[in-house]
Design a protein around this motif. Structure first.
Motif, PDB file in Angstrom:
ATOM      1  N   GLN A   1     -16.332 -10.147  -1.501  1.00 48.23           N
ATOM      2  CA  GLN A   1     -16.027 -11.481  -2.023  1.00 48.23           C
ATOM      3  C   GLN A   1     -14.834 -11.357  -2.980  1.00 48.23           C
ATOM      4  O   GLN A   1     -14.975 -11.320  -4.202  1.00 48.23           O
ATOM      5  N   GLY A   2     -13.661 -11.270  -2.385  1.00 44.66           N
ATOM      6  CA  GLY A   2     -12.442 -11.086  -3.160  1.00 44.66           C
ATOM      7  C   GLY A   2     -11.230 -11.158  -2.262  1.00 44.66           C
ATOM      8  O   GLY A   2     -11.319 -11.635  -1.129  1.00 44.66           O
ATOM      9  N   ASP A   3     -10.103 -10.641  -2.761  1.00 43.04           N
ATOM     10  CA  ASP A   3      -8.857 -10.734  -2.013  1.00 43.04           C
ATOM     11  C   ASP A   3      -8.010  -9.495  -2.178  1.00 43.04           C
ATOM     12  O   ASP A   3      -7.933  -8.908  -3.268  1.00 43.04           O
ATOM     13  N   ALA A   4      -7.340  -9.123  -1.101  1.00 41.36           N
ATOM     14  CA  ALA A   4      -6.304  -8.092  -1.123  1.00 41.36           C
ATOM     15  C   ALA A   4      -5.554  -8.169   0.199  1.00 41.36           C
ATOM     16  O   ALA A   4      -6.171  -8.158   1.269  1.00 41.36           O
ATOM     17  N   THR A   5      -4.233  -8.279   0.119  1.00 44.08           N
ATOM     18  CA  THR A   5      -3.396  -8.375   1.306  1.00 44.08           C
ATOM     19  C   THR A   5      -2.243  -7.384   1.184  1.00 44.08           C
ATOM     20  O   THR A   5      -1.576  -7.330   0.149  1.00 44.08           O
ATOM     21  N   LEU A   6      -2.008  -6.612   2.238  1.00 45.02           N
ATOM     22  CA  LEU A   6      -0.910  -5.646   2.272  1.00 45.02           C
ATOM     23  C   LEU A   6       0.050  -6.040   3.390  1.00 45.02           C
ATOM     24  O   LEU A   6      -0.353  -6.137   4.547  1.00 45.02           O
ATOM     25  N   ILE A   7       1.304  -6.259   3.024  1.00 47.07           N
ATOM     26  CA  ILE A   7       2.341  -6.619   3.994  1.00 47.07           C
ATOM     27  C   ILE A   7       3.249  -5.408   4.142  1.00 47.07           C
ATOM     28  O   ILE A   7       3.862  -4.956   3.175  1.00 47.07           O
ATOM     29  N   HIS A   8       3.345  -4.893   5.351  1.00 46.71           N
ATOM     30  CA  HIS A   8       3.903  -3.567   5.586  1.00 46.71           C
ATOM     31  C   HIS A   8       5.058  -3.628   6.579  1.00 46.71           C
ATOM     32  O   HIS A   8       4.893  -4.144   7.688  1.00 46.71           O
ATOM     33  N   GLN A   9       6.213  -3.135   6.180  1.00 47.12           N
ATOM     34  CA  GLN A   9       7.352  -3.006   7.079  1.00 47.12           C
ATOM     35  C   GLN A   9       7.293  -1.633   7.739  1.00 47.12           C
ATOM     36  O   GLN A   9       7.360  -0.600   7.081  1.00 47.12           O
TER      37      GLN A   9
END
Length: 259
Positions: A17-25
């Motif tokens: 119950q939370g958030d984490a986003t990784l945007i990867h090139q």
């Protein structure tokens, strides 16, 4: 026809119950992290795939920030120089603020932030709103847009229903929408958007809901589930089933989902 070469990956990390986003090139192994609800799964993703170039902290609620001190400590033992940390300054007295210099993350300048060969645009909040309502963290939480080539991603943080009518509606349309507040109830009254209003305005191909199994808040809400049923062509993914991995071909906007 040749095989599609995906050049970006977006990972919606399962932090309960939370958030984490990784945007990867993928071409140079550079990444941007948005929030870190708990440390272990975020560190696992970082260690597997990335050289971090920037961090965005959307607001200081524990389910978004809880794992960030461990991430900062890990970075300080690996490499730190060149990693920018953006925050809307709701709280500058935390441990993180004592370790690193924080950059303002408000939308007053309207200028995009160019990182990993893409563009991050802060849609909300204006600095004056953060100062005026310092204790309303959801009202002041960061709404962030990422554009690269023909692909666009909208991250809704925990922004409440009374925020969205105040955001520039010309930049809401997105291919992928990380729905706000874990699919919680959005509508708050007369000057608020409902879940159906918001989904209609963003009109994404994919909605991602970061939410914990059997969470005590009843997320996703009945309001969101009912709105979802009125948009049957939109695919909805939940992190209750684990990390959500989107592979992106940015030049044409192709998206492949792996979970």
């Amino acid at each position: 026809m040749g095989k599609i070469q995906y050049d970006y990956k977006v990972i919606f990390i399962d932090v309960g119950q939370g958030d984490a986003t990784l945007i990867h090139q993928l071409s140079n192994m550079h990444s941007v992290l948005v929030d870190a609800g708990i440390a272990k799964p975020v560190l696992t993703a970082l260690k597997q795939s990335t050289q971090l170039k920037a961090i965005f902290v959307t607001h200081w609620d524990k389910d978004h920030i809880g794992g960030m001190p461990a991430v900062i400590n890990w970075l300080s033992n690996q490499y730190w120089k060149g990693v920018d940390v953006f925050i809307n300054l709701q709280d500058t007295s935390t441990k993180i603020a004592k370790i690193v210099e924080l950059k303002h993350a408000c939308n007053d300048s309207k200028n995009p932030i160019e990182i990993i060969n893409g563009s991050f645009l802060i849609l909300w909040p204006p600095y004056r709103k953060v100062i005026r309502y310092p204790d309303n963290r959801n009202f002041g939480s960061l709404i962030l847009r990422f554009d690269v080539g023909e692909f666009n991603l909208l991250l809704g943080s925990d922004a409440s229903g009374d925020v969205w009518p105040l955001v520039d509606q010309t930049v809401l349309k997105a291919d992928v929408f990380r729905y706000p507040h874990h699919g919680g109830e959005l509508f708050t009254g007369k000057n608020s958007w409902s879940a159906d209003d918001l989904i209609s305005k963003v009109n994404p191909d994919w909605i991602v809901v970061s939410v914990g199994v059997n969470n005590p808040h009843g997320h996703p809400s009945e309001e969101f589930i009912n709105a979802q049923s009125r948009h049957p062509n939109i695919q909805v993914l939940y992190t209750t089933e684990g990390n959500i991995n989107l592979q992106i071909k940015s030049a044409v906007g192709n998206i492949r989902v792996r979970q």
